[in-house]
Design a protein around this motif. Sequence first.
Motif, short mmCIF file in Angstrom:
data_model
loop_
_atom_site.label_atom_id
_atom_site.label_comp_id
_atom_site.label_asym_id
_atom_site.label_seq_id
_atom_site.Cartn_x
_atom_site.Cartn_y
_atom_site.Cartn_z
N SER A 421 -0.11 -5.24 5.69
CA SER A 421 0.33 -6.55 5.84
C SER A 421 1.24 -7.38 5.08
O SER A 421 1.42 -6.80 3.90
N GLU A 422 1.78 -8.37 5.32
CA GLU A 422 2.46 -9.23 4.51
C GLU A 422 1.86 -9.69 3.13
O GLU A 422 2.43 -9.71 2.27
N GLU A 423 0.57 -10.02 3.41
CA GLU A 423 0.07 -10.58 2.16
C GLU A 423 0.01 -9.23 1.29
O GLU A 423 -0.01 -9.44 -0.05
N THR A 424 -0.53 -8.01 1.63
CA THR A 424 -0.53 -7.05 0.56
C THR A 424 0.77 -6.48 0.28
O THR A 424 0.96 -6.13 -0.87
N THR A 426 2.98 -8.54 -0.61
CA THR A 426 3.73 -9.65 -1.40
C THR A 426 2.94 -9.08 -2.91
O THR A 426 3.68 -9.23 -3.98
N ALA A 427 1.55 -8.68 -2.56
CA ALA A 427 1.09 -8.30 -4.07
C ALA A 427 1.63 -7.14 -4.57
O ALA A 427 1.82 -7.09 -5.84
N TRP A 557 -6.29 -6.14 -4.58
CA TRP A 557 -5.39 -7.22 -4.28
C TRP A 557 -4.99 -6.51 -2.84
O TRP A 557 -3.95 -7.03 -2.32
N TRP A 558 -5.56 -5.81 -2.21
CA TRP A 558 -5.57 -5.16 -0.81
C TRP A 558 -6.62 -6.29 0.35
O TRP A 558 -7.76 -6.39 -0.02
N THR A 559 -5.74 -6.26 1.37
CA THR A 559 -6.79 -6.66 2.59
C THR A 559 -7.49 -5.52 2.85
O THR A 559 -7.23 -4.34 2.76
#
Length: 701
Positions: A421-424, A426-427, A557-559
């Motif tokens: 995902s974009e969230e992961t 980015t991290a 830091w992962w979904t």
Amino acid sequence: MRDNVYFHAPIPKSFYLISITNKMKRKLFVALTVVGALAFTLAMKQAVDNQKPIDPGNFNDKVRAQDDFFEYVNGSWIRNNPIPATEVNWGNFSVLNEKSLSALRSICEEAAKSTNPAGSNAQMIGDFFAAGMDSVSIEKMKFGSLAPELKMINDLKDKKGVTRLLAQLHRQQVSPAFGLYVMADMKNSNVNAVYVFPSGMGLPEKSYYLGADMAALREKYREHVKNMFILMGDDAAVAQKNADAVLKIETALADSSLSAVEQRDQERQYNKMTIAALGTLCPSVDWKNYCQQLGAPAFGELIVSNPAYMKQVNHLMITESLDAWKAYYRWHLVHSVAPKMHEAVTAENFNFYGMVLTGAKKQQPRWKRVLSATEGALGEALGQEYVKKNFSAESKKRVNIMVDNLIEAYKVRIKSRTWMSEETKTAALAKLDRIIRKLGYPDKWRDYKGLQVDRKSYVRNYFRSNQFDVAWNLGKLSKPVDKEEWGMSPSTVNAYYNPSYNEIVFPAAIMQPPFFNPDADDAVNYGAMGAVIGHELTHGFDDQGAMFDAEGNMKNWWTQADMKNFSERTKMLSNQFSVYVAIDSLNLHVNGDLTLGENIADLGGLTIAYYAYKRSLEGKPAPAKIDGFSGEQRFFISWAQGWRNSQRPNALINMVKTNPHSPAKFRVLGPLSNMPEFYTAFEVKEGDKMYRKQEERIEIW
């Protein structure tokens, strides 16, 4: 770092290496006459300096690249370069290591024959090396060098004295029962923490004590321990009784230990508790008194890697007799210094740990053993001299550019991951941006002021060095984490990633041919050094490194969905490597779970290096063929020849059971069989042995 494989403060589990063939893990074997060994080492130095970046003469042209790329690239070299009698494996790391040893030997010998100011690095290096080379004095001293420690053990009247004894032995890095070490708190990486971990077993891993397939080796170990007690002066019957007691205690400790695979679970080994709580687990040790005797500053909490193990230590201290424990302590004392003792002890030690356990034929020459110990005691002092004569600023500059290209290529790869995902993403990109790079040697050298070294006793120098290191390590408790510190000396032929520092580290010794060659084309350098850099970067994103964030803290830091996708891919890679057979006659398979982190790093690192190489071309096609090979082909050939290596069967068995790295051949075949870029470069097609169906190929990074 120490030269003793069973050193009290081992390489932290959080250090991920490119290779296990390095001086931190090298066993102390010796061979050849001194003159013959010198000629051999000089020949190896010349071989490194003069070798072509890619030499088709090393290939096996009877094997197709599409069927066995390892044999195709390395077959003739391996046949023409048999394993020396002193070694248990032989390959590119070995050859380059000989060059490093030659340079270090010159430094030590020059220091030993010079008159140097007291307390200077040169004085300490020269005297430590000279004392180790003084075999006449060592033979005369025999066990006299251990008189204070042996008396302390023999004078033990009851189990109440065990706390003081353990502290005194641990101060000298003799580590029966357990060990204690200070390093960054894995969940608060700017703060140093105390770690208590299992120790005090003479065999490599718990399966050696408990596995049916190791029964014969255990009996040889029992015989070895008995022989050591006889050398200490016990009669045969008492020696046998003491050996039985040692094996009984160690087997019980092993039974409560984690397996090599279980030790990869960082969260499982993070058990923070107060000293009072540890006292409840193991009340047989007066922990407050132990820490005072050890010289540790006051602290409130510590991290116990295996609480069940500490319960077992307590149980054994209660149930086993004082005489059994005294035998156990005597054994571990002598075992810890056996390679530095008189000839009868070193020969018996080599007989088991060299010939039986790993298959070595001869000991290494004394100068190599003493050099390893000198570097263990004074690594950065030696390192300062090493880099003056053996490191090019131009090499550092060019490798730094390679790191830039690798990181930029990694960013593109992360952004292209369809399973994240974009969230992961980015991290992940934030972590990549925060990675610290260390190239060549430390900006701030370690100060050895206060370490006493003389020419009177090799063993006492070693113990004083150990005490100095323990005091230095314990002193970190009152300070913040020093992220300028290095975990390897500059002369080490290796590299590592440390997740608590979120750093990649490349000592000077690996930044030379065949891994980095300033005269070679970029394809060769990216296939070798670039892939090494990519390997270490990918450790930040392997199944263990992925547990640590950009700050070096063990924190998710992962979904949930992304971690599930990641785990599915890594499980496929584990299964894939578990199919490989290391020794056909034993049906000995690679342990895909044990080697998973390194296999992820190899696959990801090689992939990133390939795209970094492409990036270095700045949109232009690869240069014309050299020796009939395109740039893309030379890239993959360079990777394969970096892992050219042959290994003795016993050493290979030990590696498969204990080592997180796959055997060299599979480090070549595994990643390449998954990379479509390799298929294109060498026209691999269905029916070729290197071919995998599209749906079976694994792509992670």
